[in-house]
Design an enzyme around this catalytic site. Sequence first.
Site, PDB file in Angstrom:
ATOM      1  N   GLY A 109       0.809  -1.217   0.000  1.00 21.81           N
ATOM      2  CA  GLY A 109       0.000   0.000   0.000  1.00 21.81           C
ATOM      3  C   GLY A 109       0.842   1.266   0.000  1.00 21.81           C
ATOM      4  O   GLY A 109       0.543   2.224  -0.720  1.00 21.81           O
ATOM      5  N   THR A 110       1.899   1.277   0.779  1.00 22.06           N
ATOM      6  CA  THR A 110       2.714   2.493   0.889  1.00 22.06           C
ATOM      7  C   THR A 110       3.359   2.824  -0.456  1.00 22.06           C
ATOM      8  O   THR A 110       3.359   3.989  -0.888  1.00 22.06           O
ATOM      9  CB  THR A 110       3.789   2.303   1.979  1.00 22.06           C
ATOM     10  OG1 THR A 110       3.124   1.992   3.206  1.00 22.06           O
ATOM     11  CG2 THR A 110       4.635   3.553   2.146  1.00 22.06           C
ATOM     12  N   SER A 127      -3.447  -3.572  -0.871  1.00 20.80           N
ATOM     13  CA  SER A 127      -2.333  -4.253  -0.215  1.00 20.80           C
ATOM     14  C   SER A 127      -2.777  -5.639   0.253  1.00 20.80           C
ATOM     15  O   SER A 127      -3.782  -5.774   0.953  1.00 20.80           O
ATOM     16  CB  SER A 127      -1.882  -3.406   0.983  1.00 20.80           C
ATOM     17  OG  SER A 127      -0.861  -4.060   1.679  1.00 20.80           O
ATOM     18  N   ALA A 128      -1.994  -6.671  -0.124  1.00 21.98           N
ATOM     19  CA  ALA A 128      -2.423  -8.062   0.077  1.00 21.98           C
ATOM     20  C   ALA A 128      -2.583  -8.457   1.546  1.00 21.98           C
ATOM     21  O   ALA A 128      -3.452  -9.260   1.881  1.00 21.98           O
ATOM     22  CB  ALA A 128      -1.420  -9.007  -0.596  1.00 21.98           C
ATOM     23  N   HIS A 129      -1.745  -7.900   2.428  1.00 19.98           N
ATOM     24  CA  HIS A 129      -1.780  -8.409   3.808  1.00 19.98           C
ATOM     25  C   HIS A 129      -2.996  -7.940   4.600  1.00 19.98           C
ATOM     26  O   HIS A 129      -3.198  -8.345   5.743  1.00 19.98           O
ATOM     27  CB  HIS A 129      -0.471  -8.105   4.547  1.00 19.98           C
ATOM     28  CG  HIS A 129      -0.260  -6.684   4.958  1.00 19.98           C
ATOM     29  ND1 HIS A 129      -0.377  -6.286   6.266  1.00 19.98           N
ATOM     30  CD2 HIS A 129       0.077  -5.578   4.260  1.00 19.98           C
ATOM     31  CE1 HIS A 129      -0.097  -4.984   6.342  1.00 19.98           C
ATOM     32  NE2 HIS A 129       0.179  -4.537   5.143  1.00 19.98           N
ATOM     33  N   ASN A 156      -8.437   3.913   7.951  1.00 17.77           N
ATOM     34  CA  ASN A 156      -7.858   2.800   8.720  1.00 17.77           C
ATOM     35  C   ASN A 156      -8.104   2.917  10.217  1.00 17.77           C
ATOM     36  O   ASN A 156      -8.092   1.904  10.917  1.00 17.77           O
ATOM     37  CB  ASN A 156      -6.359   2.672   8.444  1.00 17.77           C
ATOM     38  CG  ASN A 156      -5.642   3.986   8.489  1.00 17.77           C
ATOM     39  OD1 ASN A 156      -5.970   4.907   7.744  1.00 17.77           O
ATOM     40  ND2 ASN A 156      -4.674   4.102   9.364  1.00 17.77           N
ATOM     41  N   THR A 159      12.681  -7.536 -10.608  1.00 18.20           N
ATOM     42  CA  THR A 159      12.144  -8.900 -10.713  1.00 18.20           C
ATOM     43  C   THR A 159      10.948  -9.049  -9.782  1.00 18.20           C
ATOM     44  O   THR A 159      10.998  -8.643  -8.618  1.00 18.20           O
ATOM     45  CB  THR A 159      13.249  -9.920 -10.381  1.00 18.20           C
ATOM     46  OG1 THR A 159      14.320  -9.707 -11.293  1.00 18.20           O
ATOM     47  CG2 THR A 159      12.740 -11.351 -10.510  1.00 18.20           C
ATOM     48  N   GLN A 172      -7.823  -0.504   3.023  1.00 13.45           N
ATOM     49  CA  GLN A 172      -8.664  -1.112   4.063  1.00 13.45           C
ATOM     50  C   GLN A 172      -9.987  -1.653   3.500  1.00 13.45           C
ATOM     51  O   GLN A 172     -10.703  -2.351   4.206  1.00 13.45           O
ATOM     52  CB  GLN A 172      -8.966  -0.099   5.175  1.00 13.45           C
ATOM     53  CG  GLN A 172      -7.759   0.301   5.998  1.00 13.45           C
ATOM     54  CD  GLN A 172      -7.268  -0.819   6.928  1.00 13.45           C
ATOM     55  OE1 GLN A 172      -7.991  -1.765   7.242  1.00 13.45           O
ATOM     56  NE2 GLN A 172      -6.025  -0.706   7.368  1.00 13.45           N
ATOM     57  N   CYS A 226       3.992   7.480  19.118  1.00 16.16           N
ATOM     58  CA  CYS A 226       4.930   7.968  20.115  1.00 16.16           C
ATOM     59  C   CYS A 226       6.060   8.679  19.384  1.00 16.16           C
ATOM     60  O   CYS A 226       6.816   8.055  18.654  1.00 16.16           O
ATOM     61  CB  CYS A 226       5.470   6.786  20.901  1.00 16.16           C
ATOM     62  SG  CYS A 226       6.242   7.315  22.408  1.00 16.16           S
TER      63      CYS A 226
HETATM   64  N1  PLP Z   1      -3.105   2.857   3.448  1.00 15.38           N
HETATM   65  C1  PLP Z   1      -3.903   2.462   4.450  1.00 15.38           C
HETATM   66  C2  PLP Z   1      -5.270   3.052   4.562  1.00 15.38           C
HETATM   67  C3  PLP Z   1      -3.463   1.522   5.373  1.00 15.38           C
HETATM   68  O1  PLP Z   1      -4.260   1.150   6.371  1.00 15.38           O
HETATM   69  C4  PLP Z   1      -2.154   0.993   5.237  1.00 15.38           C
HETATM   70  C5  PLP Z   1      -1.619   0.036   6.232  1.00 15.38           C
HETATM   71  O2  PLP Z   1      -1.949   0.071   7.386  1.00 15.38           O
HETATM   72  C6  PLP Z   1      -1.370   1.420   4.164  1.00 15.38           C
HETATM   73  C7  PLP Z   1      -1.871   2.355   3.294  1.00 15.38           C
HETATM   74  C8  PLP Z   1       0.017   0.896   3.957  1.00 15.38           C
HETATM   75  O3  PLP Z   1      -0.016  -0.390   3.398  1.00 15.38           O
HETATM   76  P1  PLP Z   1       1.268  -1.333   3.487  1.00 15.38           P
HETATM   77  O4  PLP Z   1       1.355  -1.820   4.883  1.00 15.38           O
HETATM   78  O5  PLP Z   1       0.970  -2.434   2.514  1.00 15.38           O
HETATM   79  O6  PLP Z   1       2.439  -0.529   3.064  1.00 15.38           O
END
Ligand code: PLP
Length: 388
Positions: free
Chosen positions: A69-70, A196-198, A148, A234, A176, A323
């Site tokens: 996602g990032t 994002s897959a996780h 999130n 890759t 999300q 923090c």
């Molecule tokens: N965007 C949102 C709304 C998220 O909740 C998150 C992860 O918590 C991300 C982006 C980032 O995703 P990743 O952990 O795959 O980099």
Amino acid sequence: MLYLDNAATTPLRGQVLEVMLPFLSEDFHNPSSVYTPARKVRAAIDDARIVIADAINARPEEIFFTAGGTESDNWAIKGVLEASKRGRHIITTQTEHHGILFVCKHLEKIGDSVTYLPVDHEGFVSPQDFENAIRPDTCLASIMFANNEVGTLQPIEQLAAIANKHGVPLHTDAVQAVGHIPIDVDAMGVQLMSLSAHKFGGPKGVGVLFVKRGTAITPMFQGGAQERSRRAGTENVAGIVGMAKALQLSVEEIPTERPRVTAMRDRLIHEILTNIPHTQLNGASGDRRLAGNVNISFRFIEGESLLLHLDMKGCCASTGSACSSGALEPSHVLMAMGLGHELSNGAIRFSLGVNNTDADIFQLIEILRPAVEKLRSLSPLYDDYLKS
Ligand code: PLP
């Protein structure tokens, strides 16, 4: 262990691990190589692209694999900005994930211009505010689909209609939402979307940026010709194959899981609000909130202290506060919703997922009630309240 932090990450599904394993052992070949075993690996990537495109109603050539996602968020903003002929103004919201917000802060430092739309007390942006913020030099808008921290679902279709009317591409961070809510990028009207897959039972470190055909964007990385020369490197084959399987399974289960998790969410909210005094729900309710999200402020105590108590009892949850330099920074999301320091710092997010059941809700309440009472008995704020 009582795992109630599915918005942070989800456990890898067994069926997903199964389809990944061959690509971490015998099917190790580089998908760009020309010999027969490598062609099998290439075919697995191609198949995964089709499965993912189908799941969000996109075309396979609009799916670009990333490291999560990032990366997708960073690429959407920087890539569209760099390719734009309109100008260097971006519109986003005050409640985005840091994967968007910190990119925008960085761009401001190097001279670009960003408008951060405010939100109301439930976390919604106003479509009128959005339209008013569009300028001739606006090159991109980025508005998240599902928040999130509080699970607020923005009216993306309505916002996309406004963006499209003004010729401004709209990116949505749907990290999300994907796998939990039906997604149709075509009906939504967005030009770019991150996932994002996780967050839906897939592996960590792999995701997608959807880029609608015809959207101008510069490459994320220069190098090899992977991802049609837009994202060199890759491919994370096992991750990509696992992500496709996880998305396929999650999407199939949405019609049963979404109502089941929503009912669990509403039960948990009800149990907390009725069993523990001085608590409030943060965010929206009903269908305008993510099925698995419960965000509650516990007055007179610090969310971080409550988290530690829950952890000692084997319960995993989270707060939105960070923090920094030894001091607790209240959540930027809750502050933008107008909560103030005390309620923001006293907030906890419980996020439910496919592995949770009603029994978890009642177990949590059993742990939560004495923990809150204990912390309040030590709280000078609560003491003052009782004396007042
Ligand atoms: N965007 C949102 C709304 C998220 O909740 C998150 C992860 O918590 C991300 C982006 C980032 O995703 P990743 O952990 O795959 O980099």
